[in-house]
Design a protein around this motif. Sequence first.
Motif, PDB file in Angstrom:
ATOM      1  N   ALA A 148       0.973  -1.196   0.054  1.00  0.00           N
ATOM      2  CA  ALA A 148       0.151  -0.241  -0.365  1.00  0.00           C
ATOM      3  C   ALA A 148       1.175   1.161   0.154  1.00  0.00           C
ATOM      4  CB  ALA A 148      -1.450   0.052   1.509  1.00  0.00           C
ATOM      5  N   ALA A 188       2.537   1.742  -3.259  1.00  0.00           N
ATOM      6  CA  ALA A 188       0.986   1.993  -4.077  1.00  0.00           C
ATOM      7  C   ALA A 188       1.140   3.762  -3.851  1.00  0.00           C
ATOM      8  CB  ALA A 188       0.594   1.888  -3.911  1.00  0.00           C
ATOM      9  N   MET A 189       1.076   4.627  -3.024  1.00  0.00           N
ATOM     10  CA  MET A 189       1.146   5.695  -2.980  1.00  0.00           C
ATOM     11  C   MET A 189       2.355   6.434  -3.243  1.00  0.00           C
ATOM     12  SD  MET A 189      -0.315   8.076  -0.633  1.00  0.00           S
ATOM     13  CE  MET A 189      -0.540   9.593   0.607  1.00  0.00           C
ATOM     14  N   THR A 237       2.083   6.118  -7.026  1.00  0.00           N
ATOM     15  CA  THR A 237       1.590   7.210  -7.894  1.00  0.00           C
ATOM     16  C   THR A 237       2.417   8.977  -7.509  1.00  0.00           C
ATOM     17  OG1 THR A 237      -0.450   5.796  -7.337  1.00  0.00           O
ATOM     18  CG2 THR A 237      -1.512   8.087  -7.059  1.00  0.00           C
ATOM     19  N   TYR A 296       4.365  12.821   5.225  1.00  0.00           N
ATOM     20  CA  TYR A 296       3.242  11.771   4.899  1.00  0.00           C
ATOM     21  C   TYR A 296       4.564  10.242   5.407  1.00  0.00           C
ATOM     22  CZ  TYR A 296       2.104   6.857   2.651  1.00  0.00           C
ATOM     23  OH  TYR A 296       1.886   5.790   2.722  1.00  0.00           O
ATOM     24  N   ALA A 336       4.768  10.273   9.584  1.00  0.00           N
ATOM     25  CA  ALA A 336       3.321  10.435  10.649  1.00  0.00           C
ATOM     26  C   ALA A 336       3.089   8.460  10.357  1.00  0.00           C
ATOM     27  CB  ALA A 336       2.542  10.550   9.943  1.00  0.00           C
ATOM     28  N   ARG A 337       3.356   7.944   8.827  1.00  0.00           N
ATOM     29  CA  ARG A 337       2.992   6.156   9.144  1.00  0.00           C
ATOM     30  C   ARG A 337       4.380   5.528   8.546  1.00  0.00           C
ATOM     31  NH1 ARG A 337      -1.772   3.897   7.767  1.00  0.00           N
ATOM     32  NH2 ARG A 337      -2.102   2.626   6.284  1.00  0.00           N
ATOM     33  N   VAL A 356      -4.270   3.579  -2.664  1.00  0.00           N
ATOM     34  CA  VAL A 356      -3.556   4.618  -2.940  1.00  0.00           C
ATOM     35  C   VAL A 356      -4.827   5.292  -1.579  1.00  0.00           C
ATOM     36  CG1 VAL A 356      -3.095   6.092  -3.883  1.00  0.00           C
ATOM     37  CG2 VAL A 356      -2.493   3.912  -4.334  1.00  0.00           C
ATOM     38  N   GLU A 402      -4.208   5.015   2.122  1.00  0.00           N
ATOM     39  CA  GLU A 402      -2.552   5.947   2.414  1.00  0.00           C
ATOM     40  C   GLU A 402      -3.493   7.519   2.281  1.00  0.00           C
ATOM     41  OE1 GLU A 402      -0.205   4.331   3.731  1.00  0.00           O
ATOM     42  OE2 GLU A 402      -1.782   2.644   3.528  1.00  0.00           O
ATOM     43  N   VAL A 403      -3.706   7.985   1.074  1.00  0.00           N
ATOM     44  CA  VAL A 403      -4.272   9.280   1.089  1.00  0.00           C
ATOM     45  C   VAL A 403      -4.852   9.904   2.141  1.00  0.00           C
ATOM     46  CG1 VAL A 403      -5.749  11.207  -0.101  1.00  0.00           C
ATOM     47  CG2 VAL A 403      -4.506   8.935  -1.487  1.00  0.00           C
ATOM     48  N   ALA A 430      -4.883   7.854   5.501  1.00  0.00           N
ATOM     49  CA  ALA A 430      -3.734   8.380   6.532  1.00  0.00           C
ATOM     50  C   ALA A 430      -3.174   9.360   6.800  1.00  0.00           C
ATOM     51  CB  ALA A 430      -3.139   7.212   6.495  1.00  0.00           C
ATOM     52  N   TYR A 431      -2.640  10.001   4.878  1.00  0.00           N
ATOM     53  CA  TYR A 431      -1.839  11.538   5.071  1.00  0.00           C
ATOM     54  C   TYR A 431      -2.407  12.176   5.924  1.00  0.00           C
ATOM     55  CZ  TYR A 431      -1.034  15.680   2.934  1.00  0.00           C
ATOM     56  OH  TYR A 431      -0.327  16.779   2.337  1.00  0.00           O
ATOM     57  N   ALA A 435      -2.797  12.051   9.441  1.00  0.00           N
ATOM     58  CA  ALA A 435      -2.085  12.432  10.086  1.00  0.00           C
ATOM     59  C   ALA A 435      -1.671  13.556  10.276  1.00  0.00           C
ATOM     60  CB  ALA A 435      -0.604  11.960   9.826  1.00  0.00           C
ATOM     61  N   ARG A 436      -2.022  14.587   9.080  1.00  0.00           N
ATOM     62  CA  ARG A 436      -1.498  15.885   8.690  1.00  0.00           C
ATOM     63  C   ARG A 436      -2.672  16.696   9.039  1.00  0.00           C
ATOM     64  NH1 ARG A 436       2.758  18.750   8.199  1.00  0.00           N
ATOM     65  NH2 ARG A 436       3.663  20.048   6.983  1.00  0.00           N
TER      66      ARG A 436
END
Lengths: 205, 205
Positions: free
Chosen positions: A161, A164-165, A168, A195, A198-199, B188, B191-192, B194-195, B198-199
Amino acid sequence: MVEDDGVVAFPEAEGTRGEIMAATYEALRQHGYAALTVQDIADEFPKSKSLLYHHYDGKDDLLVDFLSYMLEQYEGQAESDRYPDARAELEAVLDRLFAPSFSEPMVERTRLMAELRAQAASDEAYREQVTRTDERFHERFTDIVARGVADGSFRDVDPDAVAAMVLTLVNGAMERRATTDAEFAGQVRAEVDAYLAARLYRDEV
Amino acid sequence: MVEDDGVVAFPEAEGTRGEIMAATYEALRQHGYAALTVQDIADEFPKSKSLLYHHYDGKDDLLVDFLSYMLEQYEGQAESDRYPDARAELEAVLDRLFAPSFSEPMVERTRLMAELRAQAASDEAYREQVTRTDERFHERFTDIVARGVADGSFRDVDPDAVAAMVLTLVNGAMERRATTDAEFAGQVRAEVDAYLAARLYRDEV
């Protein structure tokens, strides 16, 4: 064609295929995709033109192999690079792709590759090759993240995952560089870092 | 051309320009960018062909205006949409662009737009228009983030930087959809999220 930034715009030609590919790159550079003919490529090829016509079934067949060749070159380069750890490798890739500005040869190459990739929107042979290229980059990012998870420096994320981020983001950045005059690389790189902090990165909680 | 997913692939034609643009879309759909001629567009245009030749200086002039038209349509749509707050608006845009799959008309449109955008890699008129399109999307995302910061639901981030990140992700996702068979949208999107958690989003610390 090694630039100040250490980025090779096009590898040294080796063997007949390498020479054909170098001729293709040069012809693309001069004529662009739309106007390009096999004859333009033949004009840049130092050996017998019949060799070229013998190996390829026209312009698009040749250009799809060119995409494949560029991927092989990239993979050869990536394998020979050595990094102290997964994070250093990820940062090095991001440093390169999100550099505030590209050298002229890299600008040119980014634009050429964007034009070729776009053929995949309407042509199945390009699409298969671009999908393959995408998969290889995905695998490389997945491998980097998985190593960081395994050695404990990255959190226990799904490497697939996060890969993939990142892919992209990289594709978006390359596409925006190729098709716009927007200046976004520095800003986006800072957000990508936020990102990842944090991740992914364990020591930045 | 409204699909089940509520996405309009191409707006209803209004006025002469609208009819020219509808004819352009249909001709692009049938012939693709490379093979397209002004005659193909004229063949889809119900009014006098001379009108078309009078207004446009060839295929690329027409297609650059087509990109501009698509942007205007998007902006008209975006202005009429109503959302309870900034976060709902951002999520709605992401839901649409990161949908696990697109309807057939949206797949087609995404591919056509990718082909047209790619012309910007080698043509200055396309590049100016694609840059303008990019800027408008950037402004829209900046505006959404700034509203969320102002009403306290988002953290005190730089709206410009978060907008640049979101736009790069969106462009990367559209480019990958247009040129590969990769299935990445769900991953994705997570993950977006998650970003953003967090942000950006204040209640998800």
